[in-house]
Scaffold this active site. Structure first.
Site, PDB file in Angstrom:
ATOM      1  N   THR A 197       0.881  -1.320   0.059  1.00 57.05           N
ATOM      2  CA  THR A 197      -0.141   0.132  -0.069  1.00 57.05           C
ATOM      3  C   THR A 197       1.004   1.183   0.033  1.00 57.05           C
ATOM      4  OG1 THR A 197      -1.888   1.156   1.197  1.00 57.05           O
ATOM      5  CG2 THR A 197      -0.254  -0.110   2.608  1.00 57.05           C
ATOM      6  N   ARG A 198       0.261   2.240  -0.714  1.00 61.04           N
ATOM      7  CA  ARG A 198       0.835   3.701  -0.604  1.00 61.04           C
ATOM      8  C   ARG A 198      -0.102   4.702  -0.147  1.00 61.04           C
ATOM      9  NH1 ARG A 198      -1.333   4.793  -5.838  1.00 61.04           N
ATOM     10  NH2 ARG A 198      -1.308   7.137  -5.386  1.00 61.04           N
ATOM     11  N   HIS A 202      -8.143   2.037   5.302  1.00 60.57           N
ATOM     12  CA  HIS A 202      -9.361   2.228   5.897  1.00 60.57           C
ATOM     13  C   HIS A 202     -10.079   0.664   6.229  1.00 60.57           C
ATOM     14  CE1 HIS A 202      -8.712   6.222   5.222  1.00 60.57           C
ATOM     15  NE2 HIS A 202      -8.657   6.169   3.963  1.00 60.57           N
ATOM     16  N   HIS A 205      -9.952  -2.015   3.407  1.00 62.73           N
ATOM     17  CA  HIS A 205      -8.755  -2.455   3.150  1.00 62.73           C
ATOM     18  C   HIS A 205      -8.439  -3.631   4.473  1.00 62.73           C
ATOM     19  CE1 HIS A 205      -8.070   1.478   1.679  1.00 62.73           C
ATOM     20  NE2 HIS A 205      -7.511   0.632   0.600  1.00 62.73           N
ATOM     21  N   GLY A 290      -4.873  -6.135  -6.051  1.00 64.32           N
ATOM     22  CA  GLY A 290      -6.414  -5.676  -6.036  1.00 64.32           C
ATOM     23  C   GLY A 290      -6.581  -5.014  -7.251  1.00 64.32           C
ATOM     24  N   ARG A 291      -7.328  -4.137  -7.276  1.00 65.19           N
ATOM     25  CA  ARG A 291      -7.880  -3.323  -8.521  1.00 65.19           C
ATOM     26  C   ARG A 291      -6.957  -2.150  -8.687  1.00 65.19           C
ATOM     27  NH1 ARG A 291     -10.495   1.226 -10.232  1.00 65.19           N
ATOM     28  NH2 ARG A 291     -12.149   0.641 -11.735  1.00 65.19           N
ATOM     29  N   HIS A 293      -3.631  -2.243  -9.415  1.00 68.25           N
ATOM     30  CA  HIS A 293      -2.522  -2.391  -8.572  1.00 68.25           C
ATOM     31  C   HIS A 293      -1.272  -1.435  -9.125  1.00 68.25           C
ATOM     32  CE1 HIS A 293       0.162  -4.635  -5.475  1.00 68.25           C
ATOM     33  NE2 HIS A 293       0.967  -4.106  -6.367  1.00 68.25           N
ATOM     34  N   ALA A 294      -0.570  -0.560  -8.334  1.00 66.35           N
ATOM     35  CA  ALA A 294       0.391   0.391  -8.545  1.00 66.35           C
ATOM     36  C   ALA A 294       0.379   1.012  -9.741  1.00 66.35           C
ATOM     37  CB  ALA A 294       1.741  -0.595  -8.598  1.00 66.35           C
ATOM     38  N   MET A 332     -13.619  -3.845  -2.625  1.00 62.64           N
ATOM     39  CA  MET A 332     -14.644  -4.019  -1.539  1.00 62.64           C
ATOM     40  C   MET A 332     -15.620  -2.943  -1.560  1.00 62.64           C
ATOM     41  SD  MET A 332     -13.501  -6.782  -0.181  1.00 62.64           S
ATOM     42  CE  MET A 332     -13.984  -6.742   1.410  1.00 62.64           C
ATOM     43  N   ARG A 436      13.355  43.057  -2.127  1.00 60.01           N
ATOM     44  CA  ARG A 436      14.594  43.379  -2.668  1.00 60.01           C
ATOM     45  C   ARG A 436      15.477  44.049  -1.888  1.00 60.01           C
ATOM     46  NH1 ARG A 436      15.844  42.172  -8.220  1.00 60.01           N
ATOM     47  NH2 ARG A 436      14.129  41.230  -8.925  1.00 60.01           N
ATOM     48  N   ILE A 476       6.373  41.417  -9.004  1.00 62.33           N
ATOM     49  CA  ILE A 476       6.070  41.427 -10.262  1.00 62.33           C
ATOM     50  C   ILE A 476       5.597  39.845 -10.784  1.00 62.33           C
ATOM     51  CG2 ILE A 476       6.313  41.848 -12.683  1.00 62.33           C
ATOM     52  CD1 ILE A 476       7.834  44.358 -11.741  1.00 62.33           C
TER      53      ILE A 476
HETATM   54  S1  PPS Z   1      10.494  40.501 -10.139  1.00 64.83           S
HETATM   55  O1  PPS Z   1      10.461  40.484 -11.601  1.00 64.83           O
HETATM   56  O2  PPS Z   1       9.292  40.009  -9.659  1.00 64.83           O
HETATM   57  O3  PPS Z   1      11.693  39.872  -9.431  1.00 64.83           O
HETATM   58  O4  PPS Z   1      10.446  42.125  -9.622  1.00 64.83           O
HETATM   59  P1  PPS Z   1      10.168  42.998  -8.321  1.00 64.83           P
HETATM   60  O5  PPS Z   1      11.029  42.045  -7.144  1.00 64.83           O
HETATM   61  O6  PPS Z   1       8.819  42.473  -7.857  1.00 64.83           O
HETATM   62  O7  PPS Z   1      10.776  44.003  -8.278  1.00 64.83           O
HETATM   63  C1  PPS Z   1      10.062  45.133  -8.816  1.00 64.83           C
HETATM   64  C2  PPS Z   1      10.145  46.511  -8.462  1.00 64.83           C
HETATM   65  O8  PPS Z   1      11.553  46.717  -8.469  1.00 64.83           O
HETATM   66  C3  PPS Z   1      11.516  48.246  -9.387  1.00 64.83           C
HETATM   67  N1  PPS Z   1      12.362  47.939 -10.507  1.00 64.83           N
HETATM   68  C4  PPS Z   1      11.813  47.200 -11.623  1.00 64.83           C
HETATM   69  N2  PPS Z   1      10.602  46.361 -12.015  1.00 64.83           N
HETATM   70  C5  PPS Z   1      10.626  45.967 -13.227  1.00 64.83           C
HETATM   71  N3  PPS Z   1      11.722  45.800 -14.222  1.00 64.83           N
HETATM   72  C6  PPS Z   1      12.944  46.755 -13.771  1.00 64.83           C
HETATM   73  N4  PPS Z   1      13.946  46.653 -14.450  1.00 64.83           N
HETATM   74  C7  PPS Z   1      13.067  47.135 -12.677  1.00 64.83           C
HETATM   75  N5  PPS Z   1      13.819  47.912 -12.024  1.00 64.83           N
HETATM   76  C8  PPS Z   1      13.488  48.375 -10.746  1.00 64.83           C
HETATM   77  C9  PPS Z   1      10.083  48.543  -9.615  1.00 64.83           C
HETATM   78  O9  PPS Z   1       9.852  49.618  -8.498  1.00 64.83           O
HETATM   79  C10 PPS Z   1       9.085  47.429  -9.118  1.00 64.83           C
HETATM   80  O10 PPS Z   1       8.355  47.596  -8.086  1.00 64.83           O
HETATM   81  P2  PPS Z   1       6.784  47.588  -8.005  1.00 64.83           P
HETATM   82  O11 PPS Z   1       6.320  47.742  -7.020  1.00 64.83           O
HETATM   83  O12 PPS Z   1       6.446  46.386  -8.730  1.00 64.83           O
HETATM   84  O13 PPS Z   1       6.210  48.848  -9.009  1.00 64.83           O
END
Ligand code: PPS
Length: 571
Positions: A197-198, A202, A205, A290-291, A293-294, A332, A436, A476
């Site tokens: 069994t994996r 119940h 079984h 059984g039914r 199997h694997a 069953m 970041r 993003i």
């Molecule tokens: S990612 O792609 O998901 O790793 O980006 P993220 O860490 O969300 O960073 C996005 C924010 O960094 C600023 N920023 C840039 N964004 C997009 N492309 C480039 N080249 C870039 N350089 C700086 C930007 O302010 C983003 O913030 P948000 O809050 O998205 O506006």
């Protein structure tokens, strides 16, 4: 009980070496190339060393591999349905030749064994998939592993073991083939029927195994796989606690529980044959099949990879040479009017039956709904509920994705405040800019760095979620595959809600709150998402927010509404 003739078990291979030979190998190790074993290879090595894979004495050479794939036989004619191969990368393959040796190490670098190389070859993985699994679809987990996670070269040769792979969990339940044979002998058991069994077990079984033991006039071995099973299965810690609870419900002196460190391939009929050979090595005389199997179930079109009783048919064809008997079982079903279980083929069509599917069980665990005792024993339910609390007690991640300036951070902040107001869980905010600054300060905006950034966010979010908290992430995250990776990481321990903040590029650029779009257009900022770098629109978002028509407050309320509807929050 009467003994089976011919005597069961066969000769056990033991590839572990000791004393001077072990010392000799250890001394040679510094001059040998090394290979860090993958989780599957670790499982295979353990079963090779202890004889679970008898008569194999190592990883398959090209000759054995070829005949196993084609005819389910080793070159000496022995029945063996599944390739046991050591896959390595090109640099490692290039460092080896027939007659050389390879040190096999665990993930910490401990040398477990030495492989004496007979040959190095490049398999045709497509042909292997077709032969072994009868499919080349990567929806089959065995094929997926072969195509996507197997290195391109195989190394064949015999193995000598210096140290068995270490386990620190359930050590008293991890019996080797020799230990299990000894255990059976000490009980005076010469007929033993194994149950593979994996899944958690119940009432159905239990009924099935009791009937099988009666039919075979044998004692019972519950022999669950704790190596690798189908992705998404209940983790083995939970399962073993369930098995231990269930064991209490068997008559005294009838059943043993032992754990099998096997890496399943989900290979259906061929795998069932393999399971039979392995159980014979562990001293069993019978195996319940059984039914399906694997089998891995069905593909995304609902087509099953194998017929429900294909495995039984294949074993039937090879009964004479297997040296272990099959105890075939139909599904069953529960008869509520009589409060008993019966095999489906013994139940008249007119009878009322009841069952709870795996999906329904998960649903009941998720919502905290009742799980009736006719279905499973209360002690088993208790164990399942410990690791599968209802959603209202689970952690979750709300993961925003969208262009820079789309409004992710604003909505995330409003959502954070509303969730804190509701209370009950700790909350981690992983906003793009914030991350970041603290977690990814050394990273730029290349694809590689963005992926690394998102994986870091995913890792932290998955940890917070697993521990019952909330993670609100607002990067993003422009790449679909990285978002999927995060989803997979998080869903292993709780809920994941992808929210696409779908503000159009023109609107983001017009708002340009940070002045970044102007700089990007002027070429001052390179690789800017939407301008000079891609954004892959999600097709899998749980929610899509239009910030042109809705305020941040409304967006946050919509998300809260979704979380309530899905059971993560209570009204
Ligand atoms: S990612 O792609 O998901 O790793 O980006 P993220 O860490 O969300 O960073 C996005 C924010 O960094 C600023 N920023 C840039 N964004 C997009 N492309 C480039 N080249 C870039 N350089 C700086 C930007 O302010 C983003 O913030 P948000 O809050 O998205 O506006």
């Amino acid at each position: 009980m009467t003994a089976l003739t011919p005597p069961h078990g066969g000769t056990l291979v033991n590839l572990n070496v000791e004393g001077t030979r072990a010392l000799e190998l250890k001394n040679q190790a510094k001059d040998l190339p090394s290979w860090d074993l993958t989780p599957r290879q670790l499982c295979d090595l353990e079963l090779l060393l202890d004889g679970g894979f008898s008569p194999l004495r190592g990883f398959m050479t090209e000759a054995d591999y070829t005949t196993v794939c084609a005819d389910m036989r080793l070159t000496d004619g022995m029945l063996w349905p599944i390739p046991i191969t050591l896959d390595v990368d090109a640099p490692t393959a290039g460092s080896l030749e027939p007659g050389s040796a390879l040190a096999l190490r665990d993930p910490e670098g401990v040398m477990l064994a030495v492989l004496h190389v007979d040959d190095v070859y490049q398999p045709d993985r497509m042909a292997e998939a077709e032969r072994v699994f009868g499919s080349t679809s990567t929806e089959h987990p065995g094929v997926d592993h072969l195509m996507r996670r197997t290195h391109p070269y195989y190394v064949g040769g015999t193995v000598e073991g210096l140290q068995r792979p270490q386990h620190h969990d359930f050590t008293s339940l991890r019996l080797t083939p020799a230990q299990l044979r000894e255990r059976f002998a000490s009980h005076g058991w010469d007929r033993v029927v194994a149950f593979q069994t994996r899944n958690p077990m119940h009432r159905a079984h239990q009924e099935l195994t009791l009937r099988a033991a009666r039919e075979a006039d044998a004692a019972l071995l519950i022999h669950p796989v704790v190596g690798m099973t189908k992705p998404g299965d209940v983790d083995h810690y939970t399962r073993v606690r369930c098995y231990e609870a269930l064991l209490e419900e068997y008559p005294d002196h009838l059943a043993e529980l032992s754990l099998l460190p096997l890496a399943m391939r989900m290979g259906g009929p061929r795998e069932a044959l393999w399971h039979a050979i392995i159980r014979k090595n562990f001293g069993c005389t019978h195996l319940i099949v059984g039914r399906d199997h694997a089998g891995p179930g069905s593909d995304s079109h609902g087509t099953p990879f194998y017929g429900p009783y294909d495995a039984q048919e294949l074993l039937q064809q090879h009964t004479d040479e297997l040296g272990i008997e099959m105890v075939p079982f139909r599904l069953m079903v529960y008869l509520p009017d009589e409060d008993r279980y019966a095999p489906v083929d013994e139940v008249p069509d007119s009878a009322t039956t009841a069952s709870i599917s795996g999906t329904e069980l998960r649903e009941r665990l998720m919502t905290g709904a009742e799980i009736p005792s006719w279905f499973t024993f209360p002690a088993v339910v208790r164990e399942l509920r410990r690791t599968h609390p209802p959603r209202s007690e689970q952690g979750f991640t709300v993961f925003f994705t969208g262009l820079s300036g789309s409004g992710k951070s604003t909505i995330a902040n409003v959502l954070q405040t509303k969730l804190l107001e509701l209370g009950g869980r700790s909350l981690t905010l992983l906003d793009g800019d914030l991350v970041r600054k603290h977690l990814s300060s050394e990273l730029g905006f290349s694809k590689e760095h963005r992926d690394l950034n998102i994986r870091r966010i995913g890792f932290v979010a998955a940890e917070a979620t697993k521990h019952g908290g909330i993670a609100v992430c607002a990067p993003i995250a422009p790449y679909a595959h990285t978002r999927q990776e995060v989803r997979d990481m998080v869903e292993a321990g709780g809920g994941f809600v992808l929210v696409h903040v779908a503000t159009p590029l023109e609107v983001c650029e017009e708002r340009d709150r940070k002045g970044l779009y102007a700089k990007a257009r002027a070429g001052i900022i390179k690789e800017f998402t939407g301008i000079s770098d891609p954004y892959e629109e999600p097709t899998d978002a749980e929610l899509t927010i239009d910030t042109v028509t809705s305020s941040p407050e409304e967006a946050a309320d919509r998300i809260i509404g979704y979380l309530i509807a899905e059971g993560y929050l209570t009204d």
